[in-house]
Write a protein that holds these residues in place. Structure first.
Motif, PDB file in Angstrom:
ATOM      1  N   CYS A 219      36.599  28.932  44.750  1.00 36.68           N
ATOM      2  CA  CYS A 219      37.244  29.708  45.811  1.00 36.68           C
ATOM      3  C   CYS A 219      38.677  30.107  45.463  1.00 36.68           C
ATOM      4  CB  CYS A 219      37.232  28.911  47.110  1.00 36.68           C
ATOM      5  SG  CYS A 219      35.593  28.723  47.827  1.00 36.68           S
ATOM      6  N   ILE A 220      39.428  29.180  44.896  1.00 35.75           N
ATOM      7  CA  ILE A 220      40.833  29.468  44.568  1.00 35.75           C
ATOM      8  C   ILE A 220      40.921  30.537  43.483  1.00 35.75           C
ATOM      9  CG2 ILE A 220      42.949  28.489  43.561  1.00 35.75           C
ATOM     10  CD1 ILE A 220      42.270  25.890  45.107  1.00 35.75           C
ATOM     11  N   SER A 221      40.046  30.464  42.492  1.00 35.44           N
ATOM     12  CA  SER A 221      40.076  31.484  41.432  1.00 35.44           C
ATOM     13  C   SER A 221      39.716  32.857  41.986  1.00 35.44           C
ATOM     14  CB  SER A 221      39.132  31.103  40.292  1.00 35.44           C
ATOM     15  OG  SER A 221      37.787  31.093  40.727  1.00 35.44           O
ATOM     16  N   MET A 222      38.686  32.915  42.838  1.00 36.34           N
ATOM     17  CA  MET A 222      38.284  34.213  43.408  1.00 36.34           C
ATOM     18  C   MET A 222      39.356  34.771  44.350  1.00 36.34           C
ATOM     19  SD  MET A 222      34.256  33.717  44.277  1.00 36.34           S
ATOM     20  CE  MET A 222      33.203  32.869  43.100  1.00 36.34           C
ATOM     21  N   LYS A 223      40.021  33.883  45.061  1.00 34.90           N
ATOM     22  CA  LYS A 223      41.077  34.313  45.978  1.00 34.90           C
ATOM     23  C   LYS A 223      42.177  35.065  45.231  1.00 34.90           C
ATOM     24  CE  LYS A 223      44.505  32.377  49.228  1.00 34.90           C
ATOM     25  NZ  LYS A 223      44.990  31.130  49.879  1.00 34.90           N
ATOM     26  N   HIS A 224      42.507  34.604  44.015  1.00 32.25           N
ATOM     27  CA  HIS A 224      43.653  35.175  43.295  1.00 32.25           C
ATOM     28  C   HIS A 224      43.278  36.053  42.098  1.00 32.25           C
ATOM     29  CE1 HIS A 224      46.497  32.882  45.677  1.00 32.25           C
ATOM     30  NE2 HIS A 224      45.751  31.805  45.495  1.00 32.25           N
ATOM     31  N   LEU A 225      42.058  35.907  41.595  1.00 32.76           N
ATOM     32  CA  LEU A 225      41.663  36.667  40.399  1.00 32.76           C
ATOM     33  C   LEU A 225      40.497  37.616  40.645  1.00 32.76           C
ATOM     34  CD1 LEU A 225      41.895  33.764  37.767  1.00 32.76           C
ATOM     35  CD2 LEU A 225      43.559  35.600  38.129  1.00 32.76           C
ATOM     36  N   GLY A 226      39.885  37.541  41.815  1.00 29.11           N
ATOM     37  CA  GLY A 226      38.769  38.429  42.118  1.00 29.11           C
ATOM     38  C   GLY A 226      37.431  37.885  41.638  1.00 29.11           C
ATOM     39  N   GLU A 227      36.424  38.728  41.630  1.00 27.56           N
ATOM     40  CA  GLU A 227      35.049  38.318  41.344  1.00 27.56           C
ATOM     41  C   GLU A 227      34.756  38.158  39.853  1.00 27.56           C
ATOM     42  OE1 GLU A 227      32.099  40.741  43.183  1.00 27.56           O
ATOM     43  OE2 GLU A 227      32.790  40.313  45.230  1.00 27.56           O
TER      44      GLU A 227
END
Length: 473
Positions: free
Chosen positions: A228-236
């Motif tokens: 979740c944290i990676s997608m929140k800041h780096l996208g899909e």
């Protein structure tokens, strides 16, 4: 831009040419610390080598966005979602709240990173900031049929995947050998490899951090946070995901399972893992009780940057054995190196041809699966070359953008410290003589005032039979 960097991709088990999703830009994620205790130097080896990767990417021209999580909830003492919550364990040990523990050890972690010249990631996000994101992803996984509720917890159903063990051809039994799990098996799971997305039933009545959710009051599992944290800041779509080899299974395996089930497409192309640091008794671990920290090295008068150099002299994919004897040798080599660079005459013209030649060799070493040992060898080769000092100094400064060993500043700082110490010693000795004269005149008030003045400057004096002795407090 030209893609000239090669490194080992754990996902494909081969050294591959790095090609990012977006030309010139790199989305990079690092698994951060679980902040229930100090990081030991084995943990920090991974962060040093990940720092080397990020700085290499920047050095060869990429725009990097690097994100790191802080695990302040959800990581249990077993990687298989059982055992005691590590944060609760730390709070009990020190009689503090979980958030007090998290704040203290987060600050300690970044203090250690600063001493090791590890760049702070562009984004640092604690897990407790992202509860709504965790709940959203878990809800979608349930809707898509990849998660189920059992015994009050929400589990990911690994049987719904065509391939779960994406990092290895090993069997489930072989992989589970590496999982820290010495407690009873969770009988709520449909499959042994299923993992917890959300806990609503904890065997710890005093679990401090809990949140409302569609499934009851509870807290997230460990694996969900990085997705979740990676997608929140780096996208899909992510380019590089980093961690230690002990994260490969089950943590990173579970991240891929939940992320790609949620997204419906491939999530991350390259997985970068750093091998263990061992001592003579085996892999370093906090569970052993006493463990090596940066502060312990400092207490033994080692410059933390020497430990960084020790790590860079070995390849990130090889186990590295720590000993004080090796660190002593490295310390001597480091002092000699920075003294040599510190005596270079910076005046004069830079030889453009020589500069380009050595920079190209340095880049080539780094781009060859981050061969940091060869990069340091090229630094030594450069210093032996017959080019002028100004060019050597410029190259050392350039190389240090990646190596981060204080190559052009350490010698000057050391010399400045010597000057300060000499001044301090002269001041203290003068005050001791002044105090001696005051005592001879029986002016004990003045003698006491001088003692207090020295103490205010961090100097402790002691009257002995051999005379007055002094030391830093």
């Amino acid at each position: 831009m030209e893609n000239k960097l090669f490194f080992y991709n754990t996902l494909t088990r081969t050294v591959e040419r790095f090609v990012p999703n977006e030309d010139g830009k790199v989305a990079m994620y690092t698994c951060g610390p679980t902040v229930y205790h100090f990081a030991h130097i084995g943990n920090l080896r991974s962060y040093i080598m990940e720092d080397l990767l990020e700085k290499t990417l920047r050095y060869i021209g990429y725009d990097v966005k690097r994100v790191m999580n802080i695990t302040d909830v959800g990581h249990l003492s077993s990687d298989a979602d059982t055992g005691e919550d590590k944060m609760l364990k730390g709070a009990k040990r020190e009689h503090k709240t979980v958030m007090e523990i998290a704040k203290f050890y987060t600050d300690a972690f970044f203090s250690d990173c600063k001493k090791l010249n590890i760049k702070t990631p562009d984004v640092v996000e604690p897990a407790t900031n992202c509860i709504s994101e965790f709940i959203h992803m878990i809800t979608k996984l349930i809707e898509k049929g990849f998660a189920y509720e059992a015994g009050g917890n929400i589990y990911f159903d690994t049987s719904k995947l065509e391939e779960y063990y994406v990092f290895s051809n090993q069997s489930e039994k072989e992989l589970l050998v590496g999982v820290r799990d010495d407690v009873d098996e969770d009988e709520n799971k449909r499959n042994k490899s299923d993992f917890v997305l959300w806990f609503t039933k904890s065997k710890f009545d005093d679990q401090e951090l809990k949140w409302e959710s569609p499934w009851g009051i509870g807290y997230p599992g460990w694996h969900i946070e990085c997705s979740c944290i990676s997608m929140k800041h780096l996208g899909e779509y992510m380019d590089i995901h980093c961690g230690g080899v002990d994260n490969i299974f089950p943590h990173h395996t579970n991240e891929i399972a939940q992320s790609e089930s949620y997204l419906g497409h491939k999530w991350c192309n390259y997985w970068f893992h750093v091998h263990h640091l061992n001592d003579k008794s085996g892999k370093m671990s906090k569970s052993k009780g006493d463990f090596l920290t940066v502060s312990l090295l400092e207490s033994k008068n080692y410059n933390p940057v020497v430990y960084r150099m020790f790590c860079l002299q070995s390849h990130y994919r090889k186990p590295l054995e720590f000993s004080y004897e090796v660190l002593d040798n490295m310390s001597a080599a480091y002092d000699k190196l920075v003294r040599r660079i510190g005596t270079l005459n910076r005046d004069g013209e830079i030889d453009g041809k020589k500069f380009a030649e050595y920079r190209e060799r340095f880049e080539a070493a780094l781009c060859d699966d981050l061969n940091s040992s060869m990069a340091i060898t090229i630094l030594y080769d450069m210093l032996k070359d017959e080019m002028n000092d100004a060019t050597k100094y410029a190259l050392a400064e350039s190389f240090d953008e990646v190596l981060s060993l204080d190559l052009t500043t350490a010698h000057a700082m050391k010399e400045a410290d010597k000057e300060v110490d000499a001044e301090l010693e002269a001041f203290v000795l003068a005050k001791i003589e002044e105090r001696k004269a005051a005592k001879k005149e029986k002016d004990f008030a003045k003698a006491d005032a001088i003692r207090a003045e020295l103490l205010a400057k961090g100097i402790v004096i002691e009257d002995t039979r051999e005379g007055v002795k002094w030391k830093k407090a």
